[in-house]
Scaffold this motif. Structure first.
Motif, PDB file in Angstrom:
ATOM      1  N   GLU A 112       0.696  -1.261  -0.108  1.00 57.99           N
ATOM      2  CA  GLU A 112       0.124  -0.012   0.176  1.00 57.99           C
ATOM      3  C   GLU A 112       0.985   1.090  -0.091  1.00 57.99           C
ATOM      4  O   GLU A 112       0.488   2.109  -0.733  1.00 57.99           O
ATOM      5  CB  GLU A 112      -0.919  -0.260   1.261  1.00 57.99           C
ATOM      6  CG  GLU A 112      -1.910   0.885   1.103  1.00 57.99           C
ATOM      7  CD  GLU A 112      -2.936   0.685   2.451  1.00 57.99           C
ATOM      8  OE1 GLU A 112      -3.548   1.724   2.778  1.00 57.99           O
ATOM      9  OE2 GLU A 112      -3.087  -0.299   2.988  1.00 57.99           O
ATOM     10  N   LEU A 113       2.054   1.141   0.718  1.00 55.68           N
ATOM     11  CA  LEU A 113       3.023   2.387   0.793  1.00 55.68           C
ATOM     12  C   LEU A 113       3.371   2.772  -0.333  1.00 55.68           C
ATOM     13  O   LEU A 113       3.516   3.768  -0.914  1.00 55.68           O
ATOM     14  CB  LEU A 113       3.867   2.047   1.811  1.00 55.68           C
ATOM     15  CG  LEU A 113       4.664   3.291   2.456  1.00 55.68           C
ATOM     16  CD1 LEU A 113       3.787   3.976   3.457  1.00 55.68           C
ATOM     17  CD2 LEU A 113       6.021   2.721   3.193  1.00 55.68           C
ATOM     18  N   ILE A 114       3.882   1.538  -1.170  1.00 57.00           N
ATOM     19  CA  ILE A 114       4.597   1.651  -2.296  1.00 57.00           C
ATOM     20  C   ILE A 114       3.688   2.198  -3.289  1.00 57.00           C
ATOM     21  O   ILE A 114       3.948   3.098  -4.152  1.00 57.00           O
ATOM     22  CB  ILE A 114       5.116   0.200  -3.088  1.00 57.00           C
ATOM     23  CG1 ILE A 114       6.438  -0.011  -1.902  1.00 57.00           C
ATOM     24  CG2 ILE A 114       5.608   0.520  -4.365  1.00 57.00           C
ATOM     25  CD1 ILE A 114       6.927  -1.414  -2.369  1.00 57.00           C
ATOM     26  N   GLY A 115       2.599   1.479  -3.167  1.00 57.02           N
ATOM     27  CA  GLY A 115       1.373   2.173  -4.130  1.00 57.02           C
ATOM     28  C   GLY A 115       1.071   3.766  -3.859  1.00 57.02           C
ATOM     29  O   GLY A 115       0.765   4.263  -5.026  1.00 57.02           O
ATOM     30  N   LYS A 116       1.180   3.904  -2.731  1.00 60.90           N
ATOM     31  CA  LYS A 116       0.928   5.583  -2.331  1.00 60.90           C
ATOM     32  C   LYS A 116       2.000   6.418  -3.022  1.00 60.90           C
ATOM     33  O   LYS A 116       1.932   7.439  -3.486  1.00 60.90           O
ATOM     34  CB  LYS A 116       0.852   5.745  -0.972  1.00 60.90           C
ATOM     35  CG  LYS A 116      -0.626   5.867  -0.317  1.00 60.90           C
ATOM     36  CD  LYS A 116      -0.719   6.090   1.133  1.00 60.90           C
ATOM     37  CE  LYS A 116      -2.060   6.076   1.562  1.00 60.90           C
ATOM     38  NZ  LYS A 116      -1.981   5.839   3.208  1.00 60.90           N
ATOM     39  N   GLN A 117       3.084   5.912  -2.824  1.00 63.50           N
ATOM     40  CA  GLN A 117       4.299   6.758  -3.499  1.00 63.50           C
ATOM     41  C   GLN A 117       4.225   6.653  -4.919  1.00 63.50           C
ATOM     42  O   GLN A 117       4.595   7.754  -5.396  1.00 63.50           O
ATOM     43  CB  GLN A 117       5.620   5.886  -3.321  1.00 63.50           C
ATOM     44  CG  GLN A 117       6.320   5.998  -1.501  1.00 63.50           C
ATOM     45  CD  GLN A 117       6.752   7.460  -1.312  1.00 63.50           C
ATOM     46  OE1 GLN A 117       7.140   8.009  -1.871  1.00 63.50           O
ATOM     47  NE2 GLN A 117       6.227   7.928  -0.102  1.00 63.50           N
ATOM     48  N   VAL A 118       4.085   5.618  -5.612  1.00 63.55           N
ATOM     49  CA  VAL A 118       3.973   5.565  -7.061  1.00 63.55           C
ATOM     50  C   VAL A 118       2.855   6.556  -7.422  1.00 63.55           C
ATOM     51  O   VAL A 118       2.942   7.463  -8.307  1.00 63.55           O
ATOM     52  CB  VAL A 118       3.673   4.151  -7.638  1.00 63.55           C
ATOM     53  CG1 VAL A 118       3.303   4.291  -8.995  1.00 63.55           C
ATOM     54  CG2 VAL A 118       4.789   3.169  -7.305  1.00 63.55           C
ATOM     55  N   ALA A 119       1.676   6.632  -6.826  1.00 60.41           N
ATOM     56  CA  ALA A 119       0.641   7.402  -6.998  1.00 60.41           C
ATOM     57  C   ALA A 119       1.096   8.668  -6.868  1.00 60.41           C
ATOM     58  O   ALA A 119       0.661   9.564  -7.848  1.00 60.41           O
ATOM     59  CB  ALA A 119      -0.761   7.043  -6.277  1.00 60.41           C
ATOM     60  N   ALA A 120       1.898   9.050  -5.862  1.00 59.02           N
ATOM     61  CA  ALA A 120       2.221  10.543  -5.494  1.00 59.02           C
ATOM     62  C   ALA A 120       3.198  10.892  -6.687  1.00 59.02           C
ATOM     63  O   ALA A 120       3.014  12.080  -7.047  1.00 59.02           O
ATOM     64  CB  ALA A 120       3.077  10.567  -4.351  1.00 59.02           C
ATOM     65  N   ILE A 121       4.015   9.896  -7.227  1.00 65.44           N
ATOM     66  CA  ILE A 121       5.016  10.262  -8.275  1.00 65.44           C
ATOM     67  C   ILE A 121       4.121  10.578  -9.367  1.00 65.44           C
ATOM     68  O   ILE A 121       4.629  11.575 -10.159  1.00 65.44           O
ATOM     69  CB  ILE A 121       6.137   9.244  -8.468  1.00 65.44           C
ATOM     70  CG1 ILE A 121       7.067   9.180  -7.107  1.00 65.44           C
ATOM     71  CG2 ILE A 121       6.902   9.649  -9.829  1.00 65.44           C
ATOM     72  CD1 ILE A 121       8.000   8.095  -7.180  1.00 65.44           C
ATOM     73  N   LEU A 122       3.279   9.643 -10.007  1.00 64.44           N
ATOM     74  CA  LEU A 122       2.447   9.822 -11.176  1.00 64.44           C
ATOM     75  C   LEU A 122       1.688  11.143 -11.112  1.00 64.44           C
ATOM     76  O   LEU A 122       1.537  11.920 -12.096  1.00 64.44           O
ATOM     77  CB  LEU A 122       1.580   8.630 -11.397  1.00 64.44           C
ATOM     78  CG  LEU A 122       2.238   7.291 -11.610  1.00 64.44           C
ATOM     79  CD1 LEU A 122       1.245   6.283 -11.830  1.00 64.44           C
ATOM     80  CD2 LEU A 122       3.326   7.561 -13.044  1.00 64.44           C
ATOM     81  N   GLY A 123       1.310  11.271  -9.995  1.00 56.30           N
ATOM     82  CA  GLY A 123       0.350  12.536  -9.474  1.00 56.30           C
ATOM     83  C   GLY A 123       1.037  13.985  -9.910  1.00 56.30           C
ATOM     84  O   GLY A 123       0.645  14.765 -10.621  1.00 56.30           O
ATOM     85  N   TRP A 124       2.112  13.990  -9.329  1.00 54.45           N
ATOM     86  CA  TRP A 124       3.212  14.989  -9.436  1.00 54.45           C
ATOM     87  C   TRP A 124       3.702  15.234 -10.910  1.00 54.45           C
ATOM     88  O   TRP A 124       3.699  16.476 -11.263  1.00 54.45           O
ATOM     89  CB  TRP A 124       4.501  14.749  -8.616  1.00 54.45           C
ATOM     90  CG  TRP A 124       5.315  15.947  -8.571  1.00 54.45           C
ATOM     91  CD1 TRP A 124       5.292  17.098  -7.509  1.00 54.45           C
ATOM     92  CD2 TRP A 124       6.552  16.099  -9.515  1.00 54.45           C
ATOM     93  NE1 TRP A 124       6.248  17.878  -8.007  1.00 54.45           N
ATOM     94  CE2 TRP A 124       6.875  17.419  -8.823  1.00 54.45           C
ATOM     95  CE3 TRP A 124       7.054  15.451 -10.295  1.00 54.45           C
ATOM     96  CZ2 TRP A 124       8.164  17.902  -9.751  1.00 54.45           C
ATOM     97  CZ3 TRP A 124       8.165  15.949 -10.967  1.00 54.45           C
ATOM     98  CH2 TRP A 124       8.762  17.355 -10.624  1.00 54.45           C
ATOM     99  N   THR A 125       4.000  14.260 -11.440  1.00 50.75           N
ATOM    100  CA  THR A 125       4.270  14.196 -12.702  1.00 50.75           C
ATOM    101  C   THR A 125       3.208  14.862 -13.588  1.00 50.75           C
ATOM    102  O   THR A 125       3.461  15.753 -14.775  1.00 50.75           O
ATOM    103  CB  THR A 125       4.781  12.880 -13.479  1.00 50.75           C
ATOM    104  OG1 THR A 125       5.777  12.397 -12.498  1.00 50.75           O
ATOM    105  CG2 THR A 125       5.594  12.922 -14.662  1.00 50.75           C
ATOM    106  N   GLY A 126       1.932  14.258 -13.353  1.00 55.72           N
ATOM    107  CA  GLY A 126       0.660  14.718 -14.230  1.00 55.72           C
ATOM    108  C   GLY A 126       0.797  16.224 -13.920  1.00 55.72           C
ATOM    109  O   GLY A 126       0.386  17.000 -15.057  1.00 55.72           O
TER     110      GLY A 126
END
Lengths: 462, 248, 261
Positions: free
Chosen positions: C3-17
Motif C-alpha cells: 500500500e505504501l509503495i502504491g501511495k508513493q507511485v501514485a504520488a510520483i505519477l500525480g506530481w508528474t501529471g
C-alpha cells in the motif's frame, strides 16, 4: 534609448544566433551546400558500407557527397549512386573518370573517389553516368589467392610425380644408351633435388598463407597493399602457367631422350644439353615457388635478395660492373685454358681431368660464401679473329659452367656465363687471358666474414 | 440591490482544509462610504477582503462588485473588475525585484498607455502622499515594515481606483503616522468618492474612518452598524472589542 | 508495505501529471496575447545573459579536459588529426547540450524555484493578481519561455567555447593554428548532429522552467517551503533532463538515422 538590459538581451540572442549560424555554415561549407554543384551517376555491384551523405573526393580533394543510392531492380543490375560534386571541379570530371569506393583512413568512413579523366574524353555532362571500379575486398582477394595457390600447389605436386616418373624413365633410357655419359647420374640427382625443393616450397606457400591470413587481415587496407596483393595473385597465376609449361617441356625433353631417333642416338653433348635444360626448368620452378612464398609478405623480394636476371646483362654492362653494383665485390680465380681443356678424338672440346681438379679447388675457395651469390664463368680466348675469340670464350665458359653446376649442385639460375673475348684487365698475364675466370659476386658484408658457413651456425641446442 | 452599492457579499461560506473560515457572511457597502471590518486575528477578516478582489472563490454564496457577480467571471472579466480596485496587503507584498517607485508605477505601466515620464510623476505623487517621496529608488528590502506598508498603500492607490481595499493600514505604525494615513483615506473618500474597505483592529482608527463598522468572530459576522450602534451593542464580545484600545 | 509503495507511485505519477499539465498550460498561454515581452526580456537577461560567465568558464574547462582525453586515446592510434573533430563531435552531440542543461538546472532552476516560492509566500503573486495581472502568464510563462530561448543559445556558446578550450589545449602542444583547428573541428560534425542536438535543449529549457516554476508557484508552508522548492527544483529538473535526454537522443536517431553513425 534602450536599457542596458535590453542591449544585453539583444546581444545575447543575436550573438547566439550568429554563433549557431557559424556552426551551420562550417558544416554547410564542408557539405558544399553553398557552392554550385553538378550531379553524375555511377554504379557499383557492392557498396562496402557506402551511405547517403558519404564524402565524394575528386583527386583526393573533398568535393561533394553521395546524394542518393538506388537499390538495383534485380541481381543482375547494380546499385546506382548519385554523386553531387562541386561545379568548379567539373572540368576534370570526364566521361572516362573512374569512381571507386575507398576507405577513409583510420575511422573507416567509406568515400567515393572520382579520378580525373583524360583530355581526350569530353566533360561528363550533368546527370550522366561515369564508369566505376568495384571496391576492393581484402577477404575476397585472400580467398582468391588461396584458390590460386592451392591450384598451383596441386599442379606442382602433380608435376613432381610426373617428373619422378620421367626420371625413372631417364634411368632406363640412360642404361639403354649404354651409359654414354658418366655424369648423367649426377645430373639426375641434381634434378631430383630440385624437384623435391619444389614440393617443399609449395607446401610452405600454403602453410604460410594459412598462417598469414590473420596478419594480412590486420594490415590496413591501403592502396599499396591492394596493388601488392593484386600483383602477387597475378604472379601466382603466372607461376602456375610456368609450372605447367615447365612440366610440358620436361616431359618433352625426356621424351626426346627416350626416342630412339632422338639425341640419345646422337652425340653426348646433346644429351648433356637436354639434361641441363630439364634441370633449369625445374630450378626455375623452384625459384618461382620460392618467390611466391615470400612475396605474400614482402614486396620487392627479388630486389632485396639481390637477384639479377643474368640473361639480361650484356658484355658491355658486365664490364662496367653491373653485377657488382654498390654492395657486391667480385672474387676472381683465373684458370688457364691449357690446364682446363682437352680435345676428344671426335674433335669435341671437353674439360680435362686436370681441369676438373683445378676447377674443384677453385670452387672449394668459393663454397664458404653464401650460396645465393651469383657465380659468373667468364670465358676468354686469344686465338683467331675477334669473332672467333668471342665464340671460343663462350664455349669455354659454357663447358665450365656445365661442369660446376653438375658437380656442386649449384642453382643454374645463379650461375651465368660471360664471353669476354681476349681482353682481361687485371688478369695474371696483364691485359689478355686465354682460359676462364670464375667470378663470385659476394655481398661486401659477407665478404668481411668469409668463414660464415651454414655448418658453422650453432646447432639447435636442447 | 441598491444602485449605489459598491460591494455586496451574499451568504459567503469558505472553508480551508475542513476548517470553516467564513460562515454565511453577508454585508453591503454603499458607494463612497468607508466600511471597517473588525475582529481578532485569524477570524477571517483578510479572507473576506480577498473574496472581494476575487483572489479566493467562495465555496457557497456570491460576491458582487459594482453589481457584477465576480465569482462567475472568467479571468479576463475579473481582471477588468480588479483594475477598479486597489488592494493593500497585510504585509504590503511589494515586488521585491523592483524599486519602491517602480512598485507604485507598476499598475500604471500595466494598465495605462501613459508615457514613462508621466508614470514616474504620478508614482512620485502617490509616494509623496504616504510620505515616501525620497524613497522612489530604494529597493523594498531597504524599507522598514511601516514604510513598506505605506508604499503598498501608494501602489494600491496608483490607478485611483473607485474601491480601495486596505488590510491593516496602521499595523506597526506609530500613532502619528497612523493618524496621517487615516487622514489620507478620509481625503480620498471625500475628494474622489472612493469606497473604502478597511480591515483593522485599531478601534480609534476605525472610529475615525469608518462610516459603518462590522465585527467578525469565528467566521461569523456578529455585529454591523455605525460606531455608535456598536457601542450600544448588548453582545459582550462586541462591547469588549469596542472598548479595547485596539492592539489586540 | 504494498500500500505504501502504491501511495508513493501514485504520488510520483500525480506530481508528474500536475507538472505536465502546468507546462502544457504554459505553452498554451504563451501563444495567447497579451505577451509579457517586458518581463520576458527581463527573464532572458536573467537566465541567459547572466549565465554566460558560468557557461563560458565551464565550456573552456570542458574543452581543455576533453581535448586531453581524446588526445590520450587517439594518440595511441596515431590519429591526432582527429582530435578537433572528435572533440567537436562529442561537444556538439552530447556534452554541450547536457552539461549546459545541468548547469542551468542548477543556476536557474534554484533561482526560479526560490524566487517564485518567495513571491507566493509573501503574497506578491496575490498582489499581482489583485493588480489585474495574470500572474501565471507574467511569472511562469515568461520564465519557461526564457529558459527555452536561452538554452539553445547557451548550448551554442558552450559548444564554441569548448572548441576554443580544446584549441588552447591543442595549440600549447602542437602549435596548431586556430583556422586549421576550427576547420578540423567541423570535419566530422554533420547537420544531423548539430541542429537536433542544439534544438533539443529547448526541451531541457522547458523542463527547467516548468519544474522550477511549478514548485515555486505552488509553494506552501512559508519560508521553509521556499527552500524546499529551490532544492527540489534543481534535483527534479536535473533528473528529468537526464531521463528526457535518453528519449530525445533515441528520437533523434529515429528521425535522422544518419545521426546514429
Amino acid at each position: 534609448m534602450y536599457s542596458s538590459r535590453l542591449i544585453g538581451v539583444g546581444a545575447f540572442v543575436l550573438g547566439g544566433a550568429i554563433l549557431f549560424a557559424v556552426g551551420l555554415f562550417m558544416i554547410g561549407e564542408r557539405r558544399m551546400l553553398f557552392a554550385d554543384k553538378f550531379e553524375v551517376y555511377t554504379e557499383f555491384a557492392r557498396l562496402g558500407g557506402l551511405e547517403n551523405g558519404s564524402t565524394v573526393r575528386v583527386g583526393g580533394l573533398d568535393a561533394g557527397e553521395v546524394l542518393e543510392i538506388n537499390v538495383p531492380a534485380g541481381p543482375a543490375s547494380r546499385f546506382r549512386v548519385k554523386l553531387r560534386i562541386r561545379e568548379d571541379l567539373h572540368p576534370i570530371i570526364r566521361t572516362d573518370s573512374v569512381a571507386t569506393i575507398q576507405t577513409d583512413g583510420l575511422v573507416g568512413n567509406k568515400v567515393v573517389q572520382v579520378g580525373a579523366g583524360t583530355e581526350r574524353a569530353p566533360r561528363a555532362p550533368n546527370g550522366s553516368t561515369i564508369p566505376s571500379k568495384e571496391p576492393f575486398e581484402l577477404a575476397d582477394l585472400i580467398r582468391q589467392m588461396s584458390e590460386t595457390v592451392s591450384l598451383a600447389n596441386k599442379a606442382i605436386v602433380q608435376l613432381q610425380a610426373d617428373i619422378e616418373t620421367v626420371f625413372g624413365q631417364v634411368d632406363t633410357t640412360v642404361e639403354e644408351a649404354n651409359q654414354l655419359i658418366r655424369d648423367v647420374g649426377t645430373g639426375v640427382t641434381a634434378i631430383t633435388a630440385h624437384a623435391s625443393r619444389v614440393a617443399a616450397d609449395s607446401r610452405a606457400i600454403v602453410e604460410g598463407l594459412r598462417a598469414g591470413k590473420g596478419t594480412i587481415g590486420k594490415l590496413l587496407t591501403d592502396d599499396q597493399l591492394y596493388r601488392d596483393v593484386a600483383s602477387i595473385a597475378k604472379q601466382a597465376e603466372e607461376a602456375v602457367t610456368n609450372a605447367k609449361q615447365a612440366s610440358e617441356e620436361a616431359r618433352k625433353a625426356l621424351a626426346g631422350l627416350r626416342d630412339r631417333s632422338g639425341p640419345v642416338q646422337g652425340v653426348a653433348a646433346d644429351l648433356r644439353q637436354t639434361l641441363s635444360q630439364t634441370r633449369e626448368v625445374v630450378a626455375d620452378m623452384a625459384e618461382n615457388t620460392e618467390a611466391l612464398k615470400h612475396n605474400f609478405f614482402f614486396k620487392g623480394f627479388f630486389n632485396r635478395r639481390g637477384y639479377f636476371d643474368l640473361d639480361e646483362i650484356g658484355t658491355a654492362a658486365y664490364r662496367r660492373g653491373a653485377l657488382a653494383g654498390k654492395d657486391r665485390s667480385a672474387l676472381r680465380i683465373w684458370v688457364d685454358a691449357a690446364v682446363l681443356f682437352a680435345k676428344e678424338p671426335n674433335g669435341l672440346q671437353v674439360v680435362s681431368a686436370g681441369g676438373k681438379a683445378r676447377l674443384d679447388s677453385a670452387m672449394a675457395a668459393f663454397l664458404p660464401y653464401p650460396p645465393a651469390s651469383p657465380l659468373i664463368i667468364e670465358g676468354y680466348a686469344t686465338e683467331g679473329s675477334h669473332d672467333q675469340q668471342f665464340l671460343d670464350s663462350r664455349e669455354r665458359a659454357a663447358l665450365v659452367r656445365e661442369y660446376v653446376i653438375q658437380k656442386f649442385h649449384l642453382n643454374p639460375n645463379r650461375v651465368g656465363i660471360m664471353p669476354l673475348g681476349a681482353v682481361a684487365d687485371g688478369s695474371p698475364k696483364g691485359r689478355a687471358w686465354d682460359g676462364v675466370a670464375l667470378a663470385l659476386f659476394v655481398k661486401r658484408d659477407a665478404l668481411r666474414s668469409p668463414n660464415r658457413q651454414p655448418a658453422a651456425a650453432p646447432a639447435n641446442a636442447r | 440591490m441598491r444602485r449605489d452599492t459598491a460591494v455586496r457579499l451574499e451568504r459567503v461560506t469558505k472553508a480551508f482544509g475542513g476548517r470553516r473560515i467564513l460562515d454565511d457572511v453577508s454585508f453591503e457597502i454603499a458607494r463612497g462610504t468607508a466600511f471597517c471590518l473588525l475582529g481578532r486575528s485569524g477570524t477571517g477578516k483578510s479572507v473576506t477582503l480577498k473574496h472581494i478582489v476575487g483572489l479566493i472563490k467562495p465555496d457557497r454564496g456570491s460576491v458582487y462588485v459594482e453589481g457584477e457577480d465576480i465569482t462567475a467571471l472568467e479571468s479576463r472579466e475579473l481582471a477588468r473588475i480588479r483594475r477598479r480596485m486597489g488592494f493593500l496587503f497585510q504585509n504590503a507584498a511589494l515586488f521585491d525585484s523592483i524599486s519602491v517607485g517602480e512598485n507604485v508605477a507598476f499598475p500604471l505601466r500595466r494598465h495605462t498607455a501613459l508615457p514613462d515620464g508621466e508614470i514616474r510623476k504620478r508614482a512620485l505623487e502617490k509616494l509623496d502622499q504616504v510620505g515616501l517621496a525620497d524613497d522612489y529608488k530604494k529597493m523594498p528590502a531597504a524599507l522598514s515594515g511601516g514604510m513598506r506598508k505605506r508604499a503598498g498603500l501608494a501602489r494600491a492607490m496608483a490607478l485611483d481606483p473607485p474601491i480601495l481595499l486596505v488590510d491593516e493600514p496602521s499595523a506597526g505604525l506609530d500613532p502619528i503616522t497612523t493618524g496621517e494615513i487615516d487622514e489620507l483615506l478620509l481625503t480620498l473618500k471625500k475628494r474622489a468618492g472612493t469606497t473604502l474597505v478597511v480591515v483593522t483592529h485599531n478601534i480609534p482608527s476605525a472610529r475615525r474612518v469608518g462610516d459603518e463598522l462590522a465585527v467578525i468572530e469565528g467566521g461569523i459576522l456578529i455585529a454591523k452598524g455605525t460606531a455608535a450602534d456598536l457601542d450600544r451593542s448588548s453582545e459582550p464580545t462586541v462591547h469588549d472589542f469596542m472598548q479595547s484600545s485596539g492592539a489586540g | 508495505m504494498v500500500e505504501l509503495i502504491g501511495k508513493q507511485v501514485a504520488a510520483i505519477l500525480g506530481w508528474t501529471g500536475a507538472v505536465f499539465v502546468f507546462g502544457v498550460r504554459a505553452l498554451r498561454e504563451a501563444v495567447r496575447p497579451p505577451f509579457e515581452l517586458r518581463e520576458l526580456t527581463r527573464q532572458v537577461f536573467e537566465v541567459g545573459w547572466r549565465s554566460l560567465p558560468l557557461i563560458v568558464a565551464a565550456g573552456l574547462a570542458i574543452g581543455v579536459v576533453l581535448s586531453m582525453h581524446t588526445r590520450a586515446s587517439l594518440e595511441r592510434f596515431g590519429a591526432e588529426a582527429l582530435i578537433p573533430g572528435g572533440l567537436a563531435l562529442a561537444l556538439v552531440r552530447e556534452t554541450g547540450p547536457l552539461v549546459t542543461g545541468l548547469l542551468l538546472a542548477g543556476r536557474v532552476g534554484a533561482g526560479i524555484g526560490a524566487e517564485l516560492g518567495a513571491m507566493r509566500v509573501t503574497e506578491q503573486i496575490d498582489a499581482l493578481e489583485a493588480t489585474a495581472v495574470d500572474s501565471f502568464k507574467y511569472l511562469v510563462v515568461t520564465r519557461i519561455l526564457a529558459c527555452m530561448i536561452a538554452l539553445p543559445i547557451l548550448t551554442t556558446v558552450m559548444n564554441f567555447t569548448g572548441i576554443i578550450g580544446g584549441f588552447l589545449a591543442e595549440t600549447v602542444i602542437t602549435g596548431m593554428s586556430f583556422r586549421l583547428y576550427f576547420h578540423r573541428a567541423f570535419s566530422l560534425v554533420e547537420m544531423t548532429d548539430y541542429v537536433p542536438a542544439t534544438l533539443k535543449t529547448m526541451v531541457f529549457g522547458f523542463i527547467i522552467g516548468t519544474v522550477a516554476s511549478y514548485l515555486g508557484y505552488t509553494t506552501e508552508q512559508g519560508t521553509e517551503g521556499v527552500g524546499r522548492a529551490s532544492t527540489r527544483s534543481v534535483v527534479l529538473a536535473s533528473i528529468l533532463i537526464i531521463v528526457c535526454n535518453v528519449v530525445l537522443v533515441k528520437m533523434t536517431f529515429f528521425v535522422f538515422p544518419e545521426a546514429a553513425g
